[in-house]
Design a protein around this motif. Structure first.
Motif, PDB file in Angstrom:
ATOM      1  N   LEU A   7     -26.616  26.206 -14.356  1.00 42.07           N
ATOM      2  CA  LEU A   7     -27.589  25.129 -14.266  1.00 42.07           C
ATOM      3  C   LEU A   7     -27.568  24.637 -12.824  1.00 42.07           C
ATOM      4  N   PRO A   9     -29.286  22.539  -9.637  1.00 41.29           N
ATOM      5  CA  PRO A   9     -30.233  21.471  -9.310  1.00 41.29           C
ATOM      6  C   PRO A   9     -31.119  21.840  -8.111  1.00 41.29           C
ATOM      7  N   HIS A  34     -33.004  26.075 -13.368  1.00 39.33           N
ATOM      8  CA  HIS A  34     -33.078  24.919 -12.475  1.00 39.33           C
ATOM      9  C   HIS A  34     -33.160  23.619 -13.275  1.00 39.33           C
ATOM     10  N   THR A  35     -32.412  22.630 -12.826  1.00 33.03           N
ATOM     11  CA  THR A  35     -32.461  21.302 -13.437  1.00 33.03           C
ATOM     12  C   THR A  35     -33.160  20.342 -12.496  1.00 33.03           C
ATOM     13  N   ASP A  36     -33.633  19.261 -13.062  1.00 28.75           N
ATOM     14  CA  ASP A  36     -34.325  18.244 -12.286  1.00 28.75           C
ATOM     15  C   ASP A  36     -33.326  17.482 -11.420  1.00 28.75           C
ATOM     16  N   ARG A  55     -30.144  15.706 -18.478  1.00 27.16           N
ATOM     17  CA  ARG A  55     -30.612  16.726 -17.532  1.00 27.16           C
ATOM     18  C   ARG A  55     -29.880  18.044 -17.709  1.00 27.16           C
ATOM     19  N   LEU A  56     -28.610  17.978 -18.074  1.00 23.55           N
ATOM     20  CA  LEU A  56     -27.874  19.214 -18.310  1.00 23.55           C
ATOM     21  C   LEU A  56     -28.400  19.941 -19.538  1.00 23.55           C
ATOM     22  N   GLU A  58     -31.424  20.241 -20.393  1.00 24.68           N
ATOM     23  CA  GLU A  58     -32.660  20.942 -20.066  1.00 24.68           C
ATOM     24  C   GLU A  58     -32.340  22.395 -19.694  1.00 24.68           C
ATOM     25  N   GLY A  59     -33.025  23.299 -20.262  1.00 22.47           N
ATOM     26  CA  GLY A  59     -32.821  24.708 -19.946  1.00 22.47           C
ATOM     27  C   GLY A  59     -31.714  25.376 -20.727  1.00 22.47           C
ATOM     28  N   TRP A  73     -22.210  24.178 -14.527  1.00 22.53           N
ATOM     29  CA  TRP A  73     -23.087  23.191 -13.884  1.00 22.53           C
ATOM     30  C   TRP A  73     -22.882  23.324 -12.384  1.00 22.53           C
TER      31      TRP A  73
END
Length: 243
Positions: A7, A9, A34-36, A55-56, A58-59, A73
């Motif tokens: 993951l 950013p 990709h995370t926001d 956010r983690l 996501e995806g 991460w």
């Protein structure tokens, strides 16, 4: 085939991962989601939010469908900004969300230093000084001795992503001190995969960089060892003999 999930950013140094995958020269696949990032800056509050459970998450489904065996991460400051205990809790949350072994870049630095048997480390951080200090405190909480911290004061990941080889080398040189057994460069927005041989040759000691230790940590979680000296001393450990 060993498939690992990351993951990541933003997009600043995303191309380090296909480069590392190629340099590993083995049956390893690195899947990047990709995370926001939210605000692209290094103040402490946005960094903490960047690594939030929301956010983690996501995806995560995409990584599960890709069949990865472990997830990391890949946001250094989004881990150590939570402190040592907070980063451990973050990893446990990630493992629960993913349903597989998990870790983070920040935790990976401590594991990598232990793997090399080093206790005294110097830090060359792209971050502003207060954020660099948080990383040093994180390392100390993880049992390492930080001999010194050099901060470049760069505010955004986008700017860090434009750094060239000479910029990375200058930061590493500025951070290094004779007592340090290794030099740590803790920013996944920093391109370092192509520079590791020169960094270690110039400093005559191991250099641990964010994207390098992130991939190594994923391999560790999957119980894989790959000998790839072009990726630095960390990748020169021989795989265990097969029975």
């Amino acid at each position: 085939m060993t498939a690992l999930g990351f993951l990541y950013p933003g997009h600043s140094a995303e191309d380090d991962y296909p480069r590392i995958e190629q340099l590993l020269g083995s049956d390893v696949r690195l899947d990047l989601i990709h995370t926001d990032t939210g605000e692209d800056a290094h103040p402490v509050d946005p960094l903490g939010e960047m690594g939030s459970a929301e956010r983690l998450a996501e995806g995560m489904e995409e990584l599960r469908l890709a069949g990865v065996e472990a997830v990391v991460w890949a946001g250094s400051s989004g881990g150590f900004a939570h402190g040592w205990e907070g980063a451990q809790a973050q990893v446990r949350t990630l493992a629960r969300l993913a349903g597989m072994p998990a870790s983070s870049t920040s935790v990976a630095f401590v594991h990598a230093a232990r793997e090399l048997g080093v206790r005294r480390v110097a830090v060359g951080a792209t971050y502003p000084e207060d954020v660099a200090t948080l990383f040093a405190e994180f390392l100390r909480a993880g049992g390492l001795e930080v001999t010194g911290t050099r901060s470049s004061g760069t505010v955004t990941a986008a700017e860090v992503g434009t750094w060239e080889e000479e910029d990375v080398l200058a930061l590493a040189r500025a951070a290094d001190v004779p007592d340090a057994q290794a030099v740590l460069l803790p920013d996944t927005a920093l391109h370092t995969a192509a520079h590791l041989p020169l960094l270690e040759k110039t400093l005559s000691k191991p250099v641990l960089t964010a994207n390098q230790v992130t991939v190594w940590e994923g391999l560790r979680l999957a119980d894989r060892r790959v000998n790839a000296p072009i990726l630095g001393t960390l990748f020169t450990r021989e795989p265990p003999a097969q029975a």
